[in-house]
Enzyme design. Structure first.
Site, PDB file in Angstrom:
ATOM      1  N   ARG A 253      30.967  59.421  77.962  1.00 24.22           N
ATOM      2  CA  ARG A 253      29.384  59.411  78.593  1.00 24.22           C
ATOM      3  C   ARG A 253      29.635  59.729  79.968  1.00 24.22           C
ATOM      4  O   ARG A 253      28.693  60.318  80.522  1.00 24.22           O
ATOM      5  CB  ARG A 253      29.155  57.761  78.568  1.00 24.22           C
ATOM      6  CG  ARG A 253      30.086  56.988  79.333  1.00 24.22           C
ATOM      7  CD  ARG A 253      30.116  55.423  78.897  1.00 24.22           C
ATOM      8  NE  ARG A 253      30.513  55.300  77.732  1.00 24.22           N
ATOM      9  CZ  ARG A 253      30.611  54.050  76.894  1.00 24.22           C
ATOM     10  NH1 ARG A 253      29.991  52.927  77.664  1.00 24.22           N
ATOM     11  NH2 ARG A 253      31.397  53.812  75.979  1.00 24.22           N
TER      12      ARG A 253
ATOM     13  N   ASP B 218      42.184  62.652  74.334  1.00 23.41           N
ATOM     14  CA  ASP B 218      41.776  61.540  74.792  1.00 23.41           C
ATOM     15  C   ASP B 218      42.683  60.092  74.890  1.00 23.41           C
ATOM     16  O   ASP B 218      43.073  59.646  73.765  1.00 23.41           O
ATOM     17  CB  ASP B 218      40.514  60.742  74.432  1.00 23.41           C
ATOM     18  CG  ASP B 218      39.969  59.538  74.987  1.00 23.41           C
ATOM     19  OD1 ASP B 218      40.392  59.078  76.146  1.00 23.41           O
ATOM     20  OD2 ASP B 218      38.885  58.955  74.221  1.00 23.41           O
TER      21      ASP B 218
ATOM     22  N   LYS C 259      45.235  54.021  75.754  1.00 19.78           N
ATOM     23  CA  LYS C 259      45.095  53.505  74.407  1.00 19.78           C
ATOM     24  C   LYS C 259      46.406  52.950  73.886  1.00 19.78           C
ATOM     25  O   LYS C 259      47.231  53.575  74.257  1.00 19.78           O
ATOM     26  CB  LYS C 259      44.459  54.880  73.384  1.00 19.78           C
ATOM     27  CG  LYS C 259      42.914  54.920  73.786  1.00 19.78           C
ATOM     28  CD  LYS C 259      42.703  56.028  72.760  1.00 19.78           C
ATOM     29  CE  LYS C 259      40.951  56.520  73.075  1.00 19.78           C
ATOM     30  NZ  LYS C 259      40.141  55.298  72.580  1.00 19.78           N
TER      31      LYS C 259
HETATM   32  N1  BES Z   1      37.043  58.842  71.833  1.00 21.98           N
HETATM   33  C1  BES Z   1      36.934  57.469  72.012  1.00 21.98           C
HETATM   34  C2  BES Z   1      36.077  56.926  70.795  1.00 21.98           C
HETATM   35  C3  BES Z   1      36.706  56.816  69.167  1.00 21.98           C
HETATM   36  C4  BES Z   1      37.225  56.154  69.026  1.00 21.98           C
HETATM   37  C5  BES Z   1      36.386  58.256  68.726  1.00 21.98           C
HETATM   38  C6  BES Z   1      37.724  56.147  67.645  1.00 21.98           C
HETATM   39  C7  BES Z   1      37.137  58.258  67.333  1.00 21.98           C
HETATM   40  C8  BES Z   1      37.714  57.263  66.855  1.00 21.98           C
HETATM   41  C9  BES Z   1      36.141  57.164  73.283  1.00 21.98           C
HETATM   42  O1  BES Z   1      36.265  57.997  74.239  1.00 21.98           O
HETATM   43  C10 BES Z   1      36.493  55.790  73.560  1.00 21.98           C
HETATM   44  O2  BES Z   1      37.773  55.534  73.907  1.00 21.98           O
HETATM   45  N2  BES Z   1      35.507  54.940  73.530  1.00 21.98           N
HETATM   46  C11 BES Z   1      35.958  53.155  73.712  1.00 21.98           C
HETATM   47  C12 BES Z   1      34.685  52.702  74.703  1.00 21.98           C
HETATM   48  C13 BES Z   1      34.922  51.553  75.311  1.00 21.98           C
HETATM   49  C14 BES Z   1      36.228  51.525  76.333  1.00 21.98           C
HETATM   50  C15 BES Z   1      33.859  50.916  75.954  1.00 21.98           C
HETATM   51  C16 BES Z   1      36.154  52.601  72.359  1.00 21.98           C
HETATM   52  O3  BES Z   1      35.409  52.981  71.373  1.00 21.98           O
HETATM   53  O4  BES Z   1      36.959  51.895  72.257  1.00 21.98           O
HETATM   54 ZN    ZN Z   2      36.872  59.732  73.891  1.00 27.49          ZN
HETATM   55 MN    MN Z   3      37.987  57.191  75.336  1.00 26.38          MN
END
Ligand code: BES
Ligand code: ZN
Ligand code: MN
Length: 499
Positions: A356, A275, A282
């Protein structure tokens, strides 16, 4: 993966054990227990002297190695505290320290005896099961991309557990079977989670699913490729892989332990093999940890493997939504609108909220199995780490009984969860001007709005969502934890009505 052989056997008394490592589980006491007096004499009184000196008190999860005798080469004392009230948490800690000490020792075989706990131990099966689970897990080592010299030695090959009158041999054997099966499942999860993103791709996960089916006669696997998914209208799932060279895969694994007509329990796993965040890229720090973003998928593999090893008399369907989230000229952009398999349109305001997007189509897909219950497992939000840290998995559900069952399974296995609300009021955050719903909320409660999003695709069955972003892996030392396989196995065993 080389695995450890763990068996239960009856041994009349500890001093009769012939082994390279004898592990004595002892209650917290100022005097020596009757059952180990003969052994103490055989060892020239070293156990009683250690107690007298205060080197060993028997406090829960304390340990002390002693040199042994001709029959038991070395002896490990393991404190169990008050044996009449060993909680699930204490059983886990006691088992973990014993397992880690044994695995680090040069012993090839070991005997663990519970003799000294016989009079008092309240839940022998729990302790024996935890010992088996922790032994399997302590024995695991990641190896696939390491040269021999970087792998710590694992001398230990065989462990015998002697219930020592705390329970029948039959019960001890059943507990060993359940604990080792859970451990093997959790280790499979850890291995998949630990593998780097350039090896563990969506196609790799599909091949692992086919391998699982080859290894277990009552597991079958089928895989839907991008063309099949497009025919089904899974444009939300497909949008996540748009920027990647790796084709997305929908992996379906069926375990048949019950009658053909029994409605299955469905496990749906988030399988983002890496991801980057996509166009909503990120930050660079710790981005490597996003190889762990298929932890949910990994736990579905682990649970199916364990269910087959336990021969659970229920049917389980595991579905994995596998994709790689990358930026590129073909990647989905913020503001894009896609149509999900359910027909609902989604405005993708942040391409990093991709979990999601893959899960919602998988949740629609599982409707065809008329599931008894559906549990999805996902490293879904960073916000759940803010709420619960590394201790608890976030639990969300549209059904109180299912939520209670998962909470109880977490307590019993000491792989705990904590429930959050998904109230109507939170759903408003997902309103979109250009689609039926947006893929992110407008502010606050990020784990809840993510779960609210999923719940809108799970309206036709009993559903729960486990947010494992804080529990599936650790940042230091880096690696998969195997969670929430113990929780899932306890839940499935409760549903199967076995143990
Ligand atoms: N895979 C991430 C969530 C995650 C973050 C897992 C840290 C493990 C450690 C997920 O896909 C994500 O990026 N979520 C975002 C959502 C936001 C953009 C609404 C997040 O948590 O920042
Ligand atoms: Zn993710
Ligand atoms: Mn993500």
């Amino acid at each position: 993966m080389a695995s450890l052989s763990i068996t239960a056997r009856t041994i009349r008394s500890p001093e009769q054990a012939k082994t390279q490592a004898l592990v004595l589980l002892l209650p917290e006491r100022k005097t020596l227990h009757q059952d180990v007096k003969a052994l103490d004499a055989q060892l020239g009184g070293t156990i009683s002297r250690s107690i007298k000196l205060g080197d060993f008190t028997g406090k829960a999860a304390s340990t002390l190695w002693l040199p042994g005798s001709a029959s038991a080469q070395r002896v490990l004392l393991v404190g169990c505290g008050d044996a009449s009230s060993i909680t699930a948490g204490a059983a886990q800690k006691i088992s973990e320290v014993a397992a880690k000490a044994l695995v680090a020792s040069p012993a090839v075989d070991a005997i663990i005896t519970l003799h000294a706990l016989a009079a008092k131990l309240s839940a022998p099966s729990t302790l024996i099961e935890q010992l088996s689970l922790q032994l399997s897990m302590a024995h695991y080592q990641y190896s696939q991309t390491l040269n021999q010299r970087k792998k710590p030695a694992r001398a230990l090959k065989r462990v015998t557990l002697a219930a020592g009158g705390t329970c029948s041999l039959g019960k001890a054997k059943a507990a060993v079977k359940m604990g080792s099966a859970t451990g093997q499942g959790a280790n499979l999860t850890r291995e998949l989670v630990n593998l780097p993103g350039n090896i563990c791709t969506p196609k790799f996960l599909a091949s692992e699913a086919r391998r699982l089916a080859r290894n277990h006669k009552n597991i079958t696997t089928s895989v839907l490729d991008e063309k099949k998914m497009a025919e089904l209208g899974m444009h939300s799932l497909l949008s996540v892989g748009n920027g990647s060279e790796q084709p997305s895969q929908l992996i379906v694994m069926k375990y048949q332990g019950g009658a053909k007509s029994d409605r299955p329990y469905c496990l749906v796993g988030k399988g983002i093999t890496f991801d980057t965040g996509g166009i909503s890229l990120k930050p660079g720090a710790k981005m490597d940890e996003m190889k762990f973003d298929m932890g949910g998928a990994g736990s579905v593999f682990g649970a199916l493997h364990a269910a087959a090893a336990m021969e659970l008399p229920i049917n389980i369907v595991g579905v994995i939504a596998a994709a790689e989230n990358m930026p590129s000229g073909r990647a989905t952009k913020p503001g894009d609108v896609v149509t999900s398999m359910s027909g609902k349109t989604i405005e993708i305001l942040n391409t990093d909220a991709e979990g999601r997007l893959v899960l919602c189509d998988a949740l629609t897909y599982v409707e065809r199995f008329s599931p008894m219950e559906v549990v999805d497992i996902a490293t879904l939000t960073g916000a759940i780490i803010v709420s619960l840290g590394q201790e608890a998995t976030g639990i969300f559900s549209n059904d109180d009984r299912l939520a209670e069952s998962l909470l109880a399974a977490g307590e019993r296995s000491h792989d705990r969860g904590w429930r959050f609300p998904i109230w109507e009021e939170y759903h408003k955050q997902l309103n979109s001007q250009f689609a039926d719903l947006a893929n992110i909320g407008t502010g606050g409660a990020g784990s809840i709005t993510a779960a609210c999003f999923l719940s809108q695709f799970a309206e036709s069955y009993k559903w729960a969502h486990l947010d494992i972003a804080g529990t599936a892996f650790r940042g230091s030392p880096k690696g998969g934890t195997g969670r929430p396989v113990p929780l899932l196995m306890q839940y499935l065993r409760d549903r199967a009505g076995t143990l």
